[in-house]
Design a protein around this motif. Sequence first.
Motif, PDB file in Angstrom:
ATOM      1  N   ASP A  90       0.855  -1.185   0.000  1.00 37.73           N
ATOM      2  CA  ASP A  90       0.000   0.000   0.000  1.00 37.73           C
ATOM      3  C   ASP A  90       0.897   1.244   0.000  1.00 37.73           C
ATOM      4  N   ARG A  91       0.271   2.400  -0.009  1.00 44.26           N
ATOM      5  CA  ARG A  91       1.007   3.669  -0.092  1.00 44.26           C
ATOM      6  C   ARG A  91       2.009   3.836   1.048  1.00 44.26           C
ATOM      7  N   ASP A  92       1.597   3.501   2.266  1.00 45.08           N
ATOM      8  CA  ASP A  92       2.500   3.651   3.420  1.00 45.08           C
ATOM      9  C   ASP A  92       3.705   2.713   3.326  1.00 45.08           C
ATOM     10  N   MET A  93       3.465   1.477   2.925  1.00 46.56           N
ATOM     11  CA  MET A  93       4.555   0.518   2.769  1.00 46.56           C
ATOM     12  C   MET A  93       5.535   0.993   1.695  1.00 46.56           C
ATOM     13  N   PHE A  94       4.982   1.493   0.593  1.00 47.47           N
ATOM     14  CA  PHE A  94       5.786   1.973  -0.527  1.00 47.47           C
ATOM     15  C   PHE A  94       6.655   3.158  -0.094  1.00 47.47           C
ATOM     16  N   THR A  95       6.044   4.119   0.570  1.00 52.28           N
ATOM     17  CA  THR A  95       6.771   5.306   1.041  1.00 52.28           C
ATOM     18  C   THR A  95       7.877   4.919   2.010  1.00 52.28           C
ATOM     19  N   ALA A  96       7.571   4.022   2.931  1.00 54.70           N
ATOM     20  CA  ALA A  96       8.572   3.579   3.911  1.00 54.70           C
ATOM     21  C   ALA A  96       9.729   2.847   3.225  1.00 54.70           C
ATOM     22  N   ALA A  97       9.418   2.008   2.257  1.00 50.98           N
ATOM     23  CA  ALA A  97      10.460   1.236   1.567  1.00 50.98           C
ATOM     24  C   ALA A  97      11.411   2.147   0.797  1.00 50.98           C
ATOM     25  N   LEU A  98      10.884   3.131   0.097  1.00 43.39           N
ATOM     26  CA  LEU A  98      11.723   4.002  -0.722  1.00 43.39           C
ATOM     27  C   LEU A  98      12.528   4.987   0.111  1.00 43.39           C
ATOM     28  N   GLY A  99      12.054   5.303   1.307  1.00 39.52           N
ATOM     29  CA  GLY A  99      12.791   6.196   2.200  1.00 39.52           C
ATOM     30  C   GLY A  99      13.120   7.525   1.544  1.00 39.52           C
ATOM     31  N   HIS A 100      14.389   7.923   1.613  1.00 39.31           N
ATOM     32  CA  HIS A 100      14.800   9.235   1.097  1.00 39.31           C
ATOM     33  C   HIS A 100      14.661   9.343  -0.434  1.00 39.31           C
ATOM     34  N   THR A 101      14.441   8.237  -1.137  1.00 46.45           N
ATOM     35  CA  THR A 101      14.314   8.289  -2.595  1.00 46.45           C
ATOM     36  C   THR A 101      12.867   8.474  -3.058  1.00 46.45           C
ATOM     37  N   LYS A 102      11.920   8.484  -2.157  1.00 44.06           N
ATOM     38  CA  LYS A 102      10.513   8.676  -2.542  1.00 44.06           C
ATOM     39  C   LYS A 102      10.316   9.986  -3.304  1.00 44.06           C
ATOM     40  N   PRO A 103      10.939  11.109  -2.910  1.00 48.05           N
ATOM     41  CA  PRO A 103      10.782  12.339  -3.697  1.00 48.05           C
ATOM     42  C   PRO A 103      11.260  12.195  -5.150  1.00 48.05           C
ATOM     43  N   TYR A 104      12.229  11.322  -5.397  1.00 46.42           N
ATOM     44  CA  TYR A 104      12.680  11.099  -6.775  1.00 46.42           C
ATOM     45  C   TYR A 104      11.563  10.462  -7.604  1.00 46.42           C
ATOM     46  N   PHE A 105      10.865   9.518  -6.991  1.00 45.76           N
ATOM     47  CA  PHE A 105       9.723   8.912  -7.669  1.00 45.76           C
ATOM     48  C   PHE A 105       8.638   9.961  -7.908  1.00 45.76           C
ATOM     49  N   ASP A 106       8.383  10.796  -6.904  1.00 44.06           N
ATOM     50  CA  ASP A 106       7.370  11.851  -7.045  1.00 44.06           C
ATOM     51  C   ASP A 106       7.744  12.830  -8.160  1.00 44.06           C
ATOM     52  N   GLN A 107       9.030  13.152  -8.293  1.00 43.65           N
ATOM     53  CA  GLN A 107       9.487  14.028  -9.384  1.00 43.65           C
ATOM     54  C   GLN A 107       9.203  13.397 -10.741  1.00 43.65           C
ATOM     55  N   ALA A 108       9.418  12.097 -10.841  1.00 39.56           N
ATOM     56  CA  ALA A 108       9.164  11.393 -12.100  1.00 39.56           C
ATOM     57  C   ALA A 108       7.681  11.469 -12.458  1.00 39.56           C
ATOM     58  N   ILE A 109       6.822  11.236 -11.471  1.00 35.79           N
ATOM     59  CA  ILE A 109       5.376  11.322 -11.715  1.00 35.79           C
ATOM     60  C   ILE A 109       5.007  12.737 -12.153  1.00 35.79           C
ATOM     61  N   SER A 110       5.535  13.740 -11.461  1.00 39.24           N
ATOM     62  CA  SER A 110       5.232  15.137 -11.802  1.00 39.24           C
ATOM     63  C   SER A 110       5.675  15.466 -13.226  1.00 39.24           C
ATOM     64  N   LEU A 111       6.869  15.035 -13.595  1.00 45.43           N
ATOM     65  CA  LEU A 111       7.364  15.284 -14.946  1.00 45.43           C
ATOM     66  C   LEU A 111       6.409  14.696 -15.982  1.00 45.43           C
ATOM     67  N   ILE A 112       6.039  13.453 -15.799  1.00 44.20           N
ATOM     68  CA  ILE A 112       5.163  12.795 -16.767  1.00 44.20           C
ATOM     69  C   ILE A 112       3.821  13.499 -16.847  1.00 44.20           C
TER      70      ILE A 112
END
Length: 142
Positions: free
Chosen positions: A14-36
């Motif tokens: 789920d979203r919480d598990m995903f956020t916890a797993a990615l840790g400090h790299t979650k904003p990088y994923f968010d940047q990718a989504i924003s770009l697209i």
Amino acid sequence: MSVSIFDNPLVEPDRDMFTAALGHTKPYFDQAISLIEDQYGKTTTEWKFYGKKSGWILKLYCKKRNVLFLIPLAGHFRASFTFGEPAFQKIMLEELPGFNKQELIDAKKYAEGRTIQYKVEMDTEASNLLKFIRIKMEGRQM
């Protein structure tokens, strides 16, 4: 393919598990989504369990087309891309700090293109991730 940190077939992340797993790299994923979404259109995601050897992987689509597969790992992630020949040629011309182009050259060539996995742990890798997405999305707009 790398093994996802989520390897229990009975527990879809789920979203919480995903956020916890990615840790400090979650904003990088968010940047990718924003770009697209800012440049190419709405994204959708879908969790898929491909088996014990790969675990749960997040598929990212834009306008029903596959953009990348995201493999969540402990504190970072890998993005798996398939690049057709035009994208492959463009990547060969790009400046991509810290990226070994030989990996893409050596990747097995399928009808749909060459597939690589790209680790994202720090800013430089996140910057390259955004370049890969731009290259992938060029000519894909509907």
